[in-house]
Structure formats: C-alpha cells, structure tokens
Scaffold this motif. Structure first.
Motif, PDB file in Angstrom:
ATOM      1  N   GLU A 145       0.825  -1.211   0.000  1.00 23.47           N
ATOM      2  CA  GLU A 145       0.000   0.000   0.000  1.00 23.47           C
ATOM      3  C   GLU A 145       0.859   1.262   0.000  1.00 23.47           C
ATOM      4  OE1 GLU A 145      -2.224  -0.802   3.507  1.00 23.47           O
ATOM      5  OE2 GLU A 145      -3.622  -2.179   2.496  1.00 23.47           O
ATOM      6  N   GLU A 146       1.901   1.260   0.840  1.00 21.40           N
ATOM      7  CA  GLU A 146       2.778   2.436   0.883  1.00 21.40           C
ATOM      8  C   GLU A 146       3.526   2.618  -0.426  1.00 21.40           C
ATOM      9  OE1 GLU A 146       6.353   4.503   3.514  1.00 21.40           O
ATOM     10  OE2 GLU A 146       5.767   2.438   3.936  1.00 21.40           O
ATOM     11  N   SER A 147       3.906   1.516  -1.067  1.00 23.17           N
ATOM     12  CA  SER A 147       4.663   1.626  -2.314  1.00 23.17           C
ATOM     13  C   SER A 147       3.843   2.337  -3.383  1.00 23.17           C
ATOM     14  CB  SER A 147       5.113   0.245  -2.800  1.00 23.17           C
ATOM     15  OG  SER A 147       4.051  -0.489  -3.372  1.00 23.17           O
ATOM     16  N   PHE A 148       2.556   2.045  -3.451  1.00 23.81           N
ATOM     17  CA  PHE A 148       1.697   2.726  -4.426  1.00 23.81           C
ATOM     18  C   PHE A 148       1.527   4.203  -4.068  1.00 23.81           C
ATOM     19  CE2 PHE A 148       0.069  -1.596  -5.576  1.00 23.81           C
ATOM     20  CZ  PHE A 148       0.289  -1.519  -6.938  1.00 23.81           C
ATOM     21  N   GLU A 149       1.329   4.470  -2.781  1.00 27.25           N
ATOM     22  CA  GLU A 149       1.127   5.853  -2.352  1.00 27.25           C
ATOM     23  C   GLU A 149       2.357   6.717  -2.644  1.00 27.25           C
ATOM     24  OE1 GLU A 149       0.234   5.403   1.760  1.00 27.25           O
ATOM     25  OE2 GLU A 149      -1.715   4.449   1.412  1.00 27.25           O
ATOM     26  N   VAL A 150       3.542   6.192  -2.332  1.00 28.19           N
ATOM     27  CA  VAL A 150       4.768   6.962  -2.531  1.00 28.19           C
ATOM     28  C   VAL A 150       5.084   7.102  -4.024  1.00 28.19           C
ATOM     29  CG1 VAL A 150       7.264   6.977  -2.131  1.00 28.19           C
ATOM     30  CG2 VAL A 150       5.699   6.368  -0.282  1.00 28.19           C
ATOM     31  N   ALA A 151       4.906   6.040  -4.789  1.00 25.11           N
ATOM     32  CA  ALA A 151       5.176   6.112  -6.223  1.00 25.11           C
ATOM     33  C   ALA A 151       4.255   7.113  -6.922  1.00 25.11           C
ATOM     34  CB  ALA A 151       5.019   4.732  -6.856  1.00 25.11           C
ATOM     35  N   GLU A 152       3.031   7.212  -6.457  1.00 29.02           N
ATOM     36  CA  GLU A 152       2.112   8.181  -7.058  1.00 29.02           C
ATOM     37  C   GLU A 152       2.611   9.604  -6.851  1.00 29.02           C
ATOM     38  OE1 GLU A 152      -2.678   8.929  -7.474  1.00 29.02           O
ATOM     39  OE2 GLU A 152      -1.932   7.938  -5.662  1.00 29.02           O
ATOM     40  N   ARG A 153       3.255   9.871  -5.696  1.00 28.37           N
ATOM     41  CA  ARG A 153       3.759  11.206  -5.390  1.00 28.37           C
ATOM     42  C   ARG A 153       5.106  11.489  -6.031  1.00 28.37           C
ATOM     43  NH1 ARG A 153       2.800   9.812   0.028  1.00 28.37           N
ATOM     44  NH2 ARG A 153       5.051   9.999   0.406  1.00 28.37           N
ATOM     45  N   THR A 154       5.996  10.493  -6.035  1.00 29.09           N
ATOM     46  CA  THR A 154       7.400  10.753  -6.390  1.00 29.09           C
ATOM     47  C   THR A 154       7.861  10.096  -7.687  1.00 29.09           C
ATOM     48  OG1 THR A 154       8.332   8.850  -5.216  1.00 29.09           O
ATOM     49  CG2 THR A 154       7.892  10.837  -3.913  1.00 29.09           C
ATOM     50  N   GLY A 155       7.094   9.147  -8.193  1.00 32.02           N
ATOM     51  CA  GLY A 155       7.493   8.447  -9.418  1.00 32.02           C
ATOM     52  C   GLY A 155       7.961   7.030  -9.173  1.00 32.02           C
ATOM     53  N   SER A 156       8.487   6.760  -7.957  1.00 34.46           N
ATOM     54  CA  SER A 156       8.998   5.423  -7.662  1.00 34.46           C
ATOM     55  C   SER A 156       8.934   5.160  -6.166  1.00 34.46           C
ATOM     56  CB  SER A 156      10.445   5.276  -8.134  1.00 34.46           C
ATOM     57  OG  SER A 156      11.300   6.129  -7.393  1.00 34.46           O
ATOM     58  N   ALA A 157       8.948   3.875  -5.804  1.00 34.71           N
ATOM     59  CA  ALA A 157       9.020   3.468  -4.402  1.00 34.71           C
ATOM     60  C   ALA A 157       9.684   2.096  -4.356  1.00 34.71           C
ATOM     61  CB  ALA A 157       7.631   3.406  -3.769  1.00 34.71           C
ATOM     62  N   ILE A 158      10.882   2.036  -3.782  1.00 38.20           N
ATOM     63  CA  ILE A 158      11.682   0.821  -3.750  1.00 38.20           C
ATOM     64  C   ILE A 158      11.768   0.339  -2.300  1.00 38.20           C
ATOM     65  CG2 ILE A 158      13.878  -0.236  -4.401  1.00 38.20           C
ATOM     66  CD1 ILE A 158      12.281   1.153  -6.720  1.00 38.20           C
ATOM     67  N   SER A 159      11.297  -0.862  -2.021  1.00 41.97           N
ATOM     68  CA  SER A 159      11.320  -1.368  -0.652  1.00 41.97           C
ATOM     69  C   SER A 159      12.711  -1.889  -0.308  1.00 41.97           C
ATOM     70  CB  SER A 159      10.268  -2.461  -0.459  1.00 41.97           C
ATOM     71  OG  SER A 159      10.475  -3.529  -1.346  1.00 41.97           O
TER      72      SER A 159
ATOM     73  N   GLY B 287      18.330   8.735 -15.413  1.00 41.47           N
ATOM     74  CA  GLY B 287      18.768   9.921 -14.677  1.00 41.47           C
ATOM     75  C   GLY B 287      17.831  10.308 -13.552  1.00 41.47           C
ATOM     76  N   TRP B 288      16.866   9.436 -13.233  1.00 38.43           N
ATOM     77  CA  TRP B 288      15.903   9.722 -12.170  1.00 38.43           C
ATOM     78  C   TRP B 288      16.360   9.104 -10.859  1.00 38.43           C
ATOM     79  CZ3 TRP B 288      11.982   7.316 -15.996  1.00 38.43           C
ATOM     80  CH2 TRP B 288      11.667   8.236 -17.004  1.00 38.43           C
ATOM     81  N   GLN B 289      16.137   9.810  -9.770  1.00 36.89           N
ATOM     82  CA  GLN B 289      16.449   9.315  -8.432  1.00 36.89           C
ATOM     83  C   GLN B 289      15.293   8.455  -7.930  1.00 36.89           C
ATOM     84  OE1 GLN B 289      19.274   9.829  -6.300  1.00 36.89           O
ATOM     85  NE2 GLN B 289      18.204   8.253  -5.157  1.00 36.89           N
ATOM     86  N   VAL B 290      15.596   7.300  -7.351  1.00 41.33           N
ATOM     87  CA  VAL B 290      14.536   6.465  -6.789  1.00 41.33           C
ATOM     88  C   VAL B 290      14.245   6.869  -5.352  1.00 41.33           C
ATOM     89  CG1 VAL B 290      15.070   4.497  -8.275  1.00 41.33           C
ATOM     90  CG2 VAL B 290      16.130   4.649  -6.011  1.00 41.33           C
TER      91      VAL B 290
END
Length: 229
Positions: free
Chosen positions: A118-132, A194-197
C-alpha cells in the motif's frame, strides 16, 4: 485513485532448489508460493490488475495447479522472456491503457506485508517510484579485485527487496532502453534515465525463496511463529 497494476515475475527454473519442480510452484503451508504472493496483492487492493509472468511452456501446468487448489483469484498470464529484464518488459507491454501505477514484484516473495504494498503505491504516485529496502544487521567489507578487503559503514547501505513500484509512464519509458548487465533490478533500469529512486521500508520476512533452507524458513514464517509477524 490512480488505476493500479502489479506484475509478478516468476520466470526462473529454480535450479538452486534442486528439485524437479520450479520453486514458484512448491507449496508452503499447503499452498503454492505463487498463489500466496498473488493473494497478498489481491488482499491489499482487489481492484489491482494482477499480471503473472511465467514461461509460456508452463501455462498449462499453472492452470492445472489452479484447478487442483481451486484457486480462482483473478489474474492474467503473460509469457516471460529470456531474462528478468525481458520478462518485466513483456509484463509492462501487457498493461491496460488506464494503468497509472505498477508494482513489480518477485513471485517467490510471498511474505511481503500488505502495508508495504500500500505504501509503495502511495509513494510512487507522489514521487514516481518506491523501492522497498531493509537495513543491514551484519558488518560488511568491500573486497577488491586483488582480494584485499576494506571496512564499510553499514548505515550507508540497504538491502533491496520488491515490490518496486513506479508511475507507469516513467517505467515504460525506462524499459525502452537496451538491456545492460548492470540492470540487476527495476530500480537500476529506472535510474538509467537519470531519475532518483525513492526508498521505503520493507519487511524483513519478505525473503526471496531460492534454496531448500529458504523453504524451511518459509514454513516457519507461514506457521505464524516468526517474531516479526
């Protein structure tokens, strides 16, 4: 909310397990590993479009397993490629046009927590990515080509897990790149643009089941005796 999808990659032959059946089909506490993994993602959000990437030659076997275990959870099968990179790209190509966020996950990690998904989707929606990721517990040393080792500060390092979740538009663009040896996971493909995760906290019991010892630990986790659960 943005339309979500999850690509579960399970194209490996499971040679390190040493048995006749690929590891992803082995039962843990009475249920095949892949069914456990699919169930966690479905439980996190039943509206998620679940895509299971398998070798095409194993589609029939998987369908037989689903019938045997009466596994009716909705999901789609996509044929894998010759590498994990190619398998993920095939999964991305199969996404529906309205998918905005996608989690990419190892099919043999059945103990990921719903909260992490759930958090991975929430963070990716805001920032572009979410890596656990999780913190290291052991001391580490770096070994050079000459065999000399050097102390490293472990607080500057993380162990990377899945899911690795992204905005669909960005990760599909990233996967138009030619495959490279340094693409060890989806985050490295994303970074190639060139994107930061963005890192999020994973869960320690989210092991990747690869060896017989992992199977023993998986049974322990599934029994509910793990102190982390």
């Amino acid at each position: 909310m943005a339309k979500k999808a999850a690509i579960l990659v399970a194209g490996g032959k499971g040679t390190r397990m040493g048995g006749p059946i690929a590891k992803q089909y082995l039962p843990v506490a009475g249920q095949p590993i892949l069914m456990r993994t699919l169930s966690v993602f479905y439980g996190a959000d039943p509206s998620t479009d679940l895509i299971l990437v398998l070798p095409e030659s194993e589609f029939f076997y998987w369908e037989k397993l689903c019938a045997e275990y009466k596994f009716e959870l909705p999901h789609r099968l996509v044929a894998g490629g010759n590498s994990r990179f190619q398998s993920v790209r095939n999964g991305l190509d199969a996404l529906s046009s309205d998918a905005k966020l996608v989690a990419i996950h190892d099919g043999v990690r059945p103990f990921v927590k719903r909260e992490v998904i759930e958090e991975s989707f929430e963070v990716a929606e805001r920032t572009g990515s979410a890596i656990s990721v999780i913190h290291l517990k052991d001391s580490i040393r770096k070994v050079n080509s000459e065999g000399h080792s050097f102390f490293e500060e472990r607080q500057f390092y993380r162990l990377v897990q899945t899911p690795q979740t992204f905005q669909v538009e960005k990760i599909k663009k990233a996967f138009t790149a030619s495959e490279k040896s340094q693409f060890t996971d989806d985050a490295t493909v994303y970074e190639n643009q060139g994107w930061q995760v963005t890192l999020i906290a994973g869960n320690e019991e989210n092991i990747k089941i690869t060896t017989p010892a992992d199977m023993d630990f998986a049974e322990f986790i599934a029994s509910g005796k793990s102190s982390d659960r």
